[in-house]
Motif scaffolding. Structure first.
Motif, PDB file in Angstrom:
ATOM      1  N   ALA A 212       0.812  -1.215   0.000  1.00 56.36           N
ATOM      2  CA  ALA A 212       0.000   0.000   0.000  1.00 56.36           C
ATOM      3  C   ALA A 212       0.845   1.264   0.000  1.00 56.36           C
ATOM      4  O   ALA A 212       0.465   2.274  -0.580  1.00 56.36           O
ATOM      5  CB  ALA A 212      -0.935  -0.009   1.204  1.00 56.36           C
ATOM      6  N   SER A 213       2.014   1.224   0.671  1.00 56.96           N
ATOM      7  CA  SER A 213       2.844   2.419   0.751  1.00 56.96           C
ATOM      8  C   SER A 213       3.872   2.478  -0.369  1.00 56.96           C
ATOM      9  O   SER A 213       4.743   3.338  -0.368  1.00 56.96           O
ATOM     10  CB  SER A 213       3.554   2.471   2.108  1.00 56.96           C
ATOM     11  N   GLN A 214       3.791   1.560  -1.301  1.00 57.36           N
ATOM     12  CA  GLN A 214       4.730   1.518  -2.418  1.00 57.36           C
ATOM     13  C   GLN A 214       3.982   1.772  -3.721  1.00 57.36           C
ATOM     14  O   GLN A 214       2.882   1.301  -3.911  1.00 57.36           O
ATOM     15  CB  GLN A 214       5.436   0.166  -2.469  1.00 57.36           C
ATOM     16  N   ARG A 215       4.641   2.517  -4.606  1.00 60.55           N
ATOM     17  CA  ARG A 215       3.942   2.931  -5.817  1.00 60.55           C
ATOM     18  C   ARG A 215       4.645   2.503  -7.095  1.00 60.55           C
ATOM     19  O   ARG A 215       4.130   2.692  -8.183  1.00 60.55           O
ATOM     20  CB  ARG A 215       3.769   4.456  -5.815  1.00 60.55           C
ATOM     21  N   ASN A 216       5.876   1.972  -6.979  1.00 59.56           N
ATOM     22  CA  ASN A 216       6.660   1.601  -8.159  1.00 59.56           C
ATOM     23  C   ASN A 216       6.988   2.803  -9.035  1.00 59.56           C
ATOM     24  O   ASN A 216       7.318   2.661 -10.201  1.00 59.56           O
ATOM     25  CB  ASN A 216       5.941   0.555  -9.011  1.00 59.56           C
ATOM     26  N   LEU A 217       6.874   3.988  -8.481  1.00 59.14           N
ATOM     27  CA  LEU A 217       7.118   5.206  -9.249  1.00 59.14           C
ATOM     28  C   LEU A 217       8.588   5.591  -9.190  1.00 59.14           C
ATOM     29  O   LEU A 217       9.160   5.717  -8.103  1.00 59.14           O
ATOM     30  CB  LEU A 217       6.300   6.362  -8.669  1.00 59.14           C
ATOM     31  N   ASN A 218       9.192   5.788 -10.337  1.00 58.31           N
ATOM     32  CA  ASN A 218      10.486   6.433 -10.362  1.00 58.31           C
ATOM     33  C   ASN A 218      10.330   7.898  -9.975  1.00 58.31           C
ATOM     34  O   ASN A 218       9.212   8.433  -9.946  1.00 58.31           O
ATOM     35  CB  ASN A 218      11.112   6.321 -11.746  1.00 58.31           C
TER      36      ASN A 218
END
Length: 693
Positions: free
Chosen positions: A414-420
């Motif tokens: 939930a707290s991870q977005r895989n966004l660079n």
């Protein structure tokens, strides 16, 4: 051993191979590995061949952009603002409003520690690679390490001003020399000149992306290094808060450029030439419209989707964040907010000032990418069988949109977005080039105008007049940077280097009051809006951009929606009226379409707005948003607030509600933390504090 001052030294040789452990794949962004620490002997083996030396340099990227950059320092630039839940008495809100304090959490500390940790790693790399056989590969690695170190010093200076300069690995320094462990502040101009020389050297040896063998821009290539050189040169030649380092006298604090005007001119020329090198290479371009999306939307939708092929022409450097060990919280705070459902409950803790939202030209395609006037909330109880809605908001809760949850790939948690993390884009090259040309020629050259026009044309506002006078052109660049780079956490310090922070903050505070009073430039802003009811797709990668709406200003139409019915039996007739208004405004209304009104100057939770949402199916009691409650429960209008400004605009006693801590020639830099062990002023007896703290 003596107590080590700069926090990076506390890591000592543990750092060396934990850095090596990080391998950024050039074919895909893989997890960083968690390997054990190594000792000095291992350092010899690491730099015994190009492959492991390469891995070490890649590891220097880890943590290069800490969350303090975008959570604490990414707001307060007249575009984005903090809305931490529950109270305004927290570090994020106070830092956003320039209320700093060295002995409380109202400053930033991890930036200092992390940048010096990476500086020590790059110092090791630079020293060791310099002893390896000279090949094209080792020259490129050496240049890359120098560029990473330059980026760290640039970050430290723009946050703290003069900082300690350390150019040699700890293991090579004299442990009996006090300055090894307790370095003093070094003049920033000397540091800038050093890292600019490093970058000028680096761009000669780092390959262009097309020649690098890298499939992404997660590592610095020649175009990224040139863009970084330009950015650093503009900061070095620009304004900053300076003081007498010998006396530390608060009366010596002054926003100024370096005293050597010839060097300032040279720095702007370096910036211009670096941008010109990227432009002339013709390997990069602005991402253009495709697949029914504007160019700006296509860029950021694909950025969130990790579609490197689509974004590579424009992205010159982005920091890799993917996998359970390296996934930063970038993007977790700046988004439209989501309550339950597939995306989980993620609160937006930053919002966009309505004056910024309203500043866009009606044709500008960037507004609905950078700003969302909707949030994701469940319709009834939030049960698994419930429906989720992209619900329209009011002026006090316009939220960030570039990094919205629904555009992302499905994350690990939930707290991870895989966004660079975006660092440098081609549009920045164009605008830096235009700015430098304007400065060097006492007005914009045709090339400067063309560069600005290129950015504007992609946004759909190419017909907007481009000024010819120097100051007017600079004003246009300041505004263009706001429209283009919202949420990319550089605007605050950009305003400082251009000596525009005080004036821009003052202008925004007055504009917010004018908007609240519906006067001046905001006299005709519509107080009513009709939103089209829309279920959220509840799918990662959903291309949805914005809730359809129409402003309502016709008195006859306002009369039809001024009163919300109180019983469910009356809802169909009311919705027939709103649908007819939407149709009269040019929208196609299909069977089942529903439109509901909002009073834009009232709080999202106002009686009118809550009752309006009930007409389309919202259950009583669910009158909330996933955004800090200090903002969405507040109105924007003074009339709607009982005749006084809402306290987030101006407090009841007349003091500022926005930027209340700002003092010119004082708040442009942050103090060093000075409360406990681990803070710079506690750990280093030779550090001096920013005068006035």
């Amino acid at each position: 051993m003596k107590k080590i001052s700069i926090n990076l030294f506390q890591i000592k040789m543990t750092l060396i191979m934990s850095v090596l452990a990080i391998s950024l794949s050039t074919t895909s962004c893989q997890d960083y590995l968690d390997l054990p620490s190594y000792n000095t002997v291992d350092t010899e083996s690491v730099f015994s061949n190009e492959q492991t030396a390469d891995m070490f340099v890649q590891g220097c990227y880890r943590g290069i952009i800490h969350s303090e950059f975008f959570y604490q320092l990414g707001a307060g630039e007249t575009v984005m603002h903090s809305c931490e839940d529950g109270t305004t008495n927290n570090s994020k809100y106070n830092i956003c409003n320039y209320f700093f304090d060295a002995t409380t959490p109202y400053t930033v500390t991890t930036i200092f520690k992390e940048q010096y940790r990476i500086i020590e790693a790059t110092n090791i790399a630079i020293s060791r690679i310099g002893k390896m056989p000279v090949t094209n590969k080792t020259k490129a690695l050496l240049g890359e390490a120098k560029a990473i170190r330059a980026f760290c010093y640039y970050n430290l200076i723009r946050v703290y001003g003069d900082v300690p300069a350390v150019w040699t690995p700890l293991e090579e320094l004299d442990p009996n020399d006090e300055s090894t462990f307790y370095p003093k502040r070094s003049p920033r101009d000397e540091i800038y000149d050093h890292i600019i020389a490093d970058l000028q050297s680096a761009v000669q040896d780092i390959p262009w992306l097309s020649e690098s063998g890298f499939s992404t821009d997660e590592r610095l290539t020649k175009q990224g290094a040139y863009a970084l050189l330009s950015r650093v040169a503009l900061y070095a030649g620009g304004y900053s808060l300076r003081w007498n380092l010998q006396t530390n006298d608060p009366s010596s604090l002054l926003m100024s450029r370096r005293s050597d005007n010839a060097r300032v001119q040279q720095l702007y020329q370096i910036a211009s030439d670096a941008c010109q090198a990227v432009i002339a290479k013709n390997e990069n371009r602005l991402v253009q419209a495709q697949g029914g999306k504007s160019g700006f939307e296509y860029l950021w939708y694909n950025f969130a989707n990790r579609n490197f092929a689509a974004t590579k022409p424009e992205m010159l450097w982005e920091v890799a964040n993917y996998g359970p060990n390296t996934n930063s919280d970038f993007g977790v705070y700046a988004h439209p907010g989501s309550r339950g459902g597939l995306f989980g409950s993620r609160k937006a803790l930053q919002f966009m000032l309505p004056t910024y939202y309203l500043s866009f030209d009606s044709k500008d395609t960037r507004r609905d990418v950078s700003c969302t006037s909707y949030s994701i909330y469940f319709l009834n109880s939030g049960a698994a069988t419930d429906k989720w809605v992209d619900v329209g908001t009011t002026f006090s809760c316009i939220m960030p949109g570039k990094f919205r949850i629904s555009w992302c790939k499905e994350p690990q948690g939930a707290s991870q977005r895989n966004l660079n993390i975006p660092v440098l884009r081609y549009s920045d090259v164009l605008l830096m080039y235009a700015e430098a040309q304007n400065y060097l020629n006492n007005g914009p050259t045709q090339a400067a105008k063309d560069a600005l026009l290129e950015v504007r044309s992609r946004a759909g506002i190419g017909s907007m007049a481009i000024p010819s006078a120097k100051q007017d052109f600079e004003d246009a660049i300041v505004q263009e940077r706001k429209w283009e780079f919202a949420g990319e956490f550089n605007l605050r310090t950009d305003l400082i280097r251009m000596n525009r922070l005080a004036s821009e903050l003052a202008k925004t505070k007055q504009s917010m009051k004018d908007l609240s009073d519906k006067k001046g430039a905001y006299a005709n802003v519509a107080a009513y809006r009709l939103y089209k009811f829309r279920y959220d797709a509840q799918a990662y990668g959903d291309p949805f951009l914005a809730v359809q709406y129409t402003d309502v200003t016709n008195p006859a139409e306002i009369a039809q929606i001024q009163t919300i019915p109180t019983t469910a039996a009356q809802y169909p007739a009311f919705l027939a009226k709103t649908a007819a208004i939407a149709q009269a405004h040019g929208f196609t209304v299909a069977a089942g379409d529903m439109w509901y009104p909002a009073k834009m100057f009232e709080a999202y939770t106002s009686s009118y707005n809550g009752s309006s949402r009930k007409t389309v199916g919202f259950t009583a009691g669910f009158n909330a948003l996933q955004i800090g409650s200090i903002i969405y429960t507040k109105p924007t209008g003074s009339v709607e607030n009982g005749g006084t400004y809402p306290n987030w605009i101006q407090a009841a006693d007349g003091t500022d509600g926005l930027y209340y801590g700002f003092k010119e020639n004082h708040s442009e830099l942050l103090p060093f933390a000075n409360k406990a062990a681990g803070h710079p002023m506690v750990d280093n007896k030779n550090l001096t504090q920013l005068p006035g703290y």
